[in-house]
Design a protein around this motif. Sequence first.
Motif, PDB file in Angstrom:
ATOM      1  N   ASP A   1       0.579  -1.164  -0.025  1.00  0.00           N
ATOM      2  CA  ASP A   1      -0.113   0.046   0.003  1.00  0.00           C
ATOM      3  C   ASP A   1       0.932   1.224   0.050  1.00  0.00           C
ATOM      4  O   ASP A   1       1.982   1.008   0.094  1.00  0.00           O
ATOM      5  N   TRP A   2       0.423   2.444  -0.653  1.00  0.00           N
ATOM      6  CA  TRP A   2       1.277   3.649  -0.527  1.00  0.00           C
ATOM      7  C   TRP A   2       0.393   4.744   0.040  1.00  0.00           C
ATOM      8  O   TRP A   2      -0.953   4.857  -0.033  1.00  0.00           O
ATOM      9  N   LYS A   3       0.988   5.800   0.450  1.00  0.00           N
ATOM     10  CA  LYS A   3       0.262   6.867   1.250  1.00  0.00           C
ATOM     11  C   LYS A   3       0.267   8.250   0.162  1.00  0.00           C
ATOM     12  O   LYS A   3       1.322   8.499  -0.300  1.00  0.00           O
ATOM     13  N   SER A   4      -1.009   8.882   0.167  1.00  0.00           N
ATOM     14  CA  SER A   4      -1.267   9.844  -0.838  1.00  0.00           C
ATOM     15  C   SER A   4      -0.900  11.298  -0.094  1.00  0.00           C
ATOM     16  O   SER A   4      -0.330  11.029   1.058  1.00  0.00           O
ATOM     17  N   THR A   5      -1.318  12.099  -0.571  1.00  0.00           N
ATOM     18  CA  THR A   5      -1.416  13.555  -0.126  1.00  0.00           C
ATOM     19  C   THR A   5       0.067  14.110   0.112  1.00  0.00           C
ATOM     20  O   THR A   5       0.327  15.020   0.783  1.00  0.00           O
ATOM     21  N   THR A   6       1.008  13.754  -0.786  1.00  0.00           N
ATOM     22  CA  THR A   6       2.276  14.044  -0.683  1.00  0.00           C
ATOM     23  C   THR A   6       2.439  15.749  -0.867  1.00  0.00           C
ATOM     24  O   THR A   6       1.510  16.205  -1.354  1.00  0.00           O
ATOM     25  N   SER A   7       3.149  16.104  -0.008  1.00  0.00           N
ATOM     26  CA  SER A   7       3.378  17.645   0.466  1.00  0.00           C
ATOM     27  C   SER A   7       4.494  18.446  -0.433  1.00  0.00           C
ATOM     28  O   SER A   7       5.189  17.549  -0.846  1.00  0.00           O
ATOM     29  N   SER A   8       4.593  19.676  -0.313  1.00  0.00           N
ATOM     30  CA  SER A   8       5.692  20.350  -0.914  1.00  0.00           C
ATOM     31  C   SER A   8       7.162  20.072  -0.373  1.00  0.00           C
ATOM     32  O   SER A   8       8.051  20.261  -0.830  1.00  0.00           O
ATOM     33  N   ASP A   9       6.952  19.749   1.143  1.00  0.00           N
ATOM     34  CA  ASP A   9       8.267  19.586   1.903  1.00  0.00           C
ATOM     35  C   ASP A   9       9.001  18.479   1.562  1.00  0.00           C
ATOM     36  O   ASP A   9      10.059  18.332   1.344  1.00  0.00           O
ATOM     37  N   GLU A  10       8.007  17.440   1.053  1.00  0.00           N
ATOM     38  CA  GLU A  10       8.558  16.224   0.669  1.00  0.00           C
ATOM     39  C   GLU A  10       9.413  16.591  -0.873  1.00  0.00           C
ATOM     40  O   GLU A  10      10.471  16.068  -1.004  1.00  0.00           O
ATOM     41  N   VAL A  11       8.698  17.249  -1.552  1.00  0.00           N
ATOM     42  CA  VAL A  11       9.075  17.350  -3.013  1.00  0.00           C
ATOM     43  C   VAL A  11      10.522  18.089  -2.938  1.00  0.00           C
ATOM     44  O   VAL A  11      11.494  17.808  -3.934  1.00  0.00           O
ATOM     45  N   ILE A  12      10.564  19.198  -2.197  1.00  0.00           N
ATOM     46  CA  ILE A  12      11.714  19.993  -2.152  1.00  0.00           C
ATOM     47  C   ILE A  12      12.894  19.157  -1.834  1.00  0.00           C
ATOM     48  O   ILE A  12      14.096  19.424  -2.135  1.00  0.00           O
ATOM     49  N   GLY A  13      12.569  18.293  -0.534  1.00  0.00           N
ATOM     50  CA  GLY A  13      13.554  17.280  -0.325  1.00  0.00           C
ATOM     51  C   GLY A  13      14.110  16.340  -1.273  1.00  0.00           C
ATOM     52  O   GLY A  13      15.227  16.106  -1.353  1.00  0.00           O
ATOM     53  N   HIS A  14      13.361  15.646  -2.032  1.00  0.00           N
ATOM     54  CA  HIS A  14      13.662  15.125  -3.006  1.00  0.00           C
ATOM     55  C   HIS A  14      14.520  15.706  -3.989  1.00  0.00           C
ATOM     56  O   HIS A  14      15.600  15.129  -4.447  1.00  0.00           O
ATOM     57  N   ILE A  15      14.242  16.736  -4.372  1.00  0.00           N
ATOM     58  CA  ILE A  15      14.731  17.554  -5.453  1.00  0.00           C
ATOM     59  C   ILE A  15      16.276  17.609  -4.949  1.00  0.00           C
ATOM     60  O   ILE A  15      17.208  17.639  -5.688  1.00  0.00           O
ATOM     61  N   PHE A  16      16.534  18.196  -3.818  1.00  0.00           N
ATOM     62  CA  PHE A  16      17.613  18.461  -2.942  1.00  0.00           C
ATOM     63  C   PHE A  16      18.622  17.110  -3.211  1.00  0.00           C
ATOM     64  O   PHE A  16      19.708  17.281  -3.680  1.00  0.00           O
ATOM     65  N   ALA A  17      18.248  15.844  -2.768  1.00  0.00           N
ATOM     66  CA  ALA A  17      19.087  14.687  -2.547  1.00  0.00           C
ATOM     67  C   ALA A  17      19.451  14.182  -4.101  1.00  0.00           C
ATOM     68  O   ALA A  17      20.344  14.037  -4.368  1.00  0.00           O
ATOM     69  N   PHE A  18      18.301  14.508  -5.071  1.00  0.00           N
ATOM     70  CA  PHE A  18      18.505  13.972  -6.255  1.00  0.00           C
ATOM     71  C   PHE A  18      19.751  14.866  -7.016  1.00  0.00           C
ATOM     72  O   PHE A  18      20.439  14.481  -7.926  1.00  0.00           O
ATOM     73  N   GLY A  19      19.695  16.026  -6.794  1.00  0.00           N
ATOM     74  CA  GLY A  19      20.611  17.123  -7.424  1.00  0.00           C
ATOM     75  C   GLY A  19      21.950  16.869  -7.004  1.00  0.00           C
ATOM     76  O   GLY A  19      22.811  16.793  -7.480  1.00  0.00           O
ATOM     77  N   ALA A  20      22.031  16.510  -5.462  1.00  0.00           N
ATOM     78  CA  ALA A  20      23.275  16.363  -5.001  1.00  0.00           C
ATOM     79  C   ALA A  20      23.886  15.129  -5.586  1.00  0.00           C
ATOM     80  O   ALA A  20      25.158  14.802  -5.616  1.00  0.00           O
ATOM     81  N   MET A  21      22.858  14.041  -5.873  1.00  0.00           N
ATOM     82  CA  MET A  21      23.610  12.698  -6.317  1.00  0.00           C
ATOM     83  C   MET A  21      24.007  12.971  -7.584  1.00  0.00           C
ATOM     84  O   MET A  21      24.890  12.545  -8.309  1.00  0.00           O
ATOM     85  N   ALA A  22      23.127  13.662  -8.294  1.00  0.00           N
ATOM     86  CA  ALA A  22      23.464  13.900  -9.958  1.00  0.00           C
ATOM     87  C   ALA A  22      24.847  14.415 -10.107  1.00  0.00           C
ATOM     88  O   ALA A  22      25.544  14.418 -11.029  1.00  0.00           O
ATOM     89  N   GLU A  23      25.090  15.449  -9.107  1.00  0.00           N
ATOM     90  CA  GLU A  23      26.314  16.306  -9.216  1.00  0.00           C
ATOM     91  C   GLU A  23      27.425  15.535  -8.609  1.00  0.00           C
ATOM     92  O   GLU A  23      28.674  15.545  -9.135  1.00  0.00           O
ATOM     93  N   LEU A  24      27.455  14.981  -7.667  1.00  0.00           N
ATOM     94  CA  LEU A  24      28.539  14.497  -6.725  1.00  0.00           C
ATOM     95  C   LEU A  24      28.929  12.878  -6.705  1.00  0.00           C
ATOM     96  O   LEU A  24      29.897  12.582  -6.269  1.00  0.00           O
TER      97      LEU A  24
END
Length: 739
Positions: free
Chosen positions: A439-462
């Motif tokens: 099962d999965w949890k809905s209603t994802t918020s903006s704090d989740e999204v900005i955290g994802h972009i931070f980590a994915f960007g750091a990984m893509a760069e470093l």
Amino acid sequence: MRTPLYSFLFVIFSSVGYAQTQPVYQDKPYWQDYSIKFYADKPNGDLLEAQADRNGAIQILTSKGDLLHPHDGQFLYPGTLQPDNTFRFMKDKKLTALGSYQQQFVYLSDQVVFANAWAGKLFSAHGLPNAKFFQGGPDFTFLVSDGTSLNLLKDSKSLWKGSLPGDETVAIRYQPGANQFWVLGKKSLYTLSVSGTKLTKVLDGAGFTALDVTNQGKKVIVGTNDGYLEFDVATKKQVGTVRRKLPWTEITAVAEVDGKLWFGSTKGAFALRADGKFDYYNGERWLPGDEVTHISKGPKNSVLILTKAGLGQICFKQMTLYDKAVFFDNQVRSRHIRVGFNSTLDRMEKGNLATGYLDDSDNDGLWTAMYLGGEIFRYAATKDPEALQNCRESLDAMERLYTITPVPGFPARSFERSGHMKELSDSERWQHASDKEWDWKSTTSSDEVIGHIFAFGAMAELIPDKNLKSRAITLIDTLMSHIISHDMYLIDFDGKPTMWGKWNPAYVNSFPTNVGDRKLNSSNITAMLQTAYHFTKKEKYKKKLLDLMQKHGYLTNQMRSMNEIGKAPADADEHAKHMSDGWNHSDDEMYFVGYWGLYRYALNDTLKAKYKQQIIDHWQAERPEKEGAWNIFTALTGTKEFDLNEAAWYLREHPLDLIDWSIQNSHRKDIELLPENFRRQTTKEVLPPDERPIQRHNGNMFNLDRKGRSGGSENSAGDIWLLPYWMGRYLGVISAPVK
């Protein structure tokens, strides 16, 4: 034992790849404190005194005359106090006090002063059937009191007898350099010369409770039921007035241990620092109970703090920040990884780590992204293959947040095995996945999204691993394509925007200019679009960003100073008023996590300069919190000034124990409370992390109390501590360990 901040901050200046140089914290060893607790298992009587001998043995005396000793305790795994039957034929002695003489246990009974050391030869009758206080002097002389009478004796022979006129003895100490005893009554202080056997009153007062001779015999500290006072031995005068600016003023014990002055009280223990302030040990993070009955020197750089509920052994160990990172890495990997997520260990029984389970969270993606960011920085700084493997496992979990939902580009908040929705938090938000096992949890918020972009960007760069880099960029593209294709909204399974996933100008600019969400959402979406453009080079992201900046004022929104942020005006709608009723520390977390992509991947140098101005403006507002992560994030701009001292202080002072114990500070007399304010800053100066409630970076660092907690959960160090430490290591503002 904890030393003031400046004693540890070894700063040099070196290039870290910017046009200017930045200070660097030299990671030399410091004293880290932690507690080993021993709970009293239904003791026969009150716990009176605790002592340690030269061999490291510890004994505790009860009011019924029983001896106890610690059993089976270590850090985070409390022990108990059990009957001490080591010397079986002591049971017929009616013990009334326990002491230490020449680092050996010495006992007071209703008849004698005796010991098992020195081949048992110490056996001195005192003639006071109700004796309850004693102290050793030179050459095995002892001063004994029953509260009324005093008897100075050696080898069962009385050298002097007397009493405190009109007073009752409550404590005795010996001063070797002057060859005299100090005798404290409830309302007076006396000296007794051993050579002249002369009792002399030196101070009158009231409510005296405890004393010790300190500062190499230069001062006598007297505890009272409302503060403490200093008495100067040379001038024979009280120094100043009674000191009441303390964590708590009802003093029950005073002891100088290894040159540091300790106090026990009815609300915890505290130690005087060199700067005149106090280290406060309160709550079950440190002590089994808060009513302290005795304090003494313990074995191996420790202090024994006896309470009515048991013994707290405060230990001090030399560590570097790197040593602490290794400890916390083990904490995360051994207890806080749930299907790749960085999770909380919840529903524990009074701090028992064996009883909890890994709980689901609204922010599984965000906490994991912040932990992943720290591991990315760790790998970039050290090339440790373990860090790289941790990155793989965390990315696996975050990637599945996208593949488990039926909506392309829409990430779940979390996922869990099926069949248990009613047992999960916010059960109404959970949905069945196409894979019937999950099962999965809905209603994802903006704090989740900005955290994802931070980590994915750091990984893509470093991260040089091509597979990880490619997957991170794909996730950035997938998420941002979803947002752009849905008119700058995050669209859930029901076809509607989630509560907080809104970056459309109609929503963002509906807020008055001084309401934080207008600035926050503009800043976050700018960082997200820049990150997407930087790694994909797709013009749609750049085009959308320029449209938001030029036509909808997003650059103006985010450049607005934090000094202008406040409550919505009277004519604003109810949503704006609700969103601006006070400072939102979750917003701070979203801002700073987003600053990585905002500054690092700026479209051009002109914007980068503006973003630096924006970040430093925000940091200025946050400085009173001494928040380690926000100071380190500010360092990414290359600024020389980012409060490195305070960042290192945060990392050093953070407790090793991350269990959520009840914490109370609002009663303290040594803090200056502030009137209610928009920022929700409760005190003039923030307390150290190890004296306040455990919380993540989205918490208010000025929170003083957390009531009703009894060790029911343990937080992960992955986002709380490891992220700022490893980011500091990567940015070069924290050095590798210097032994």
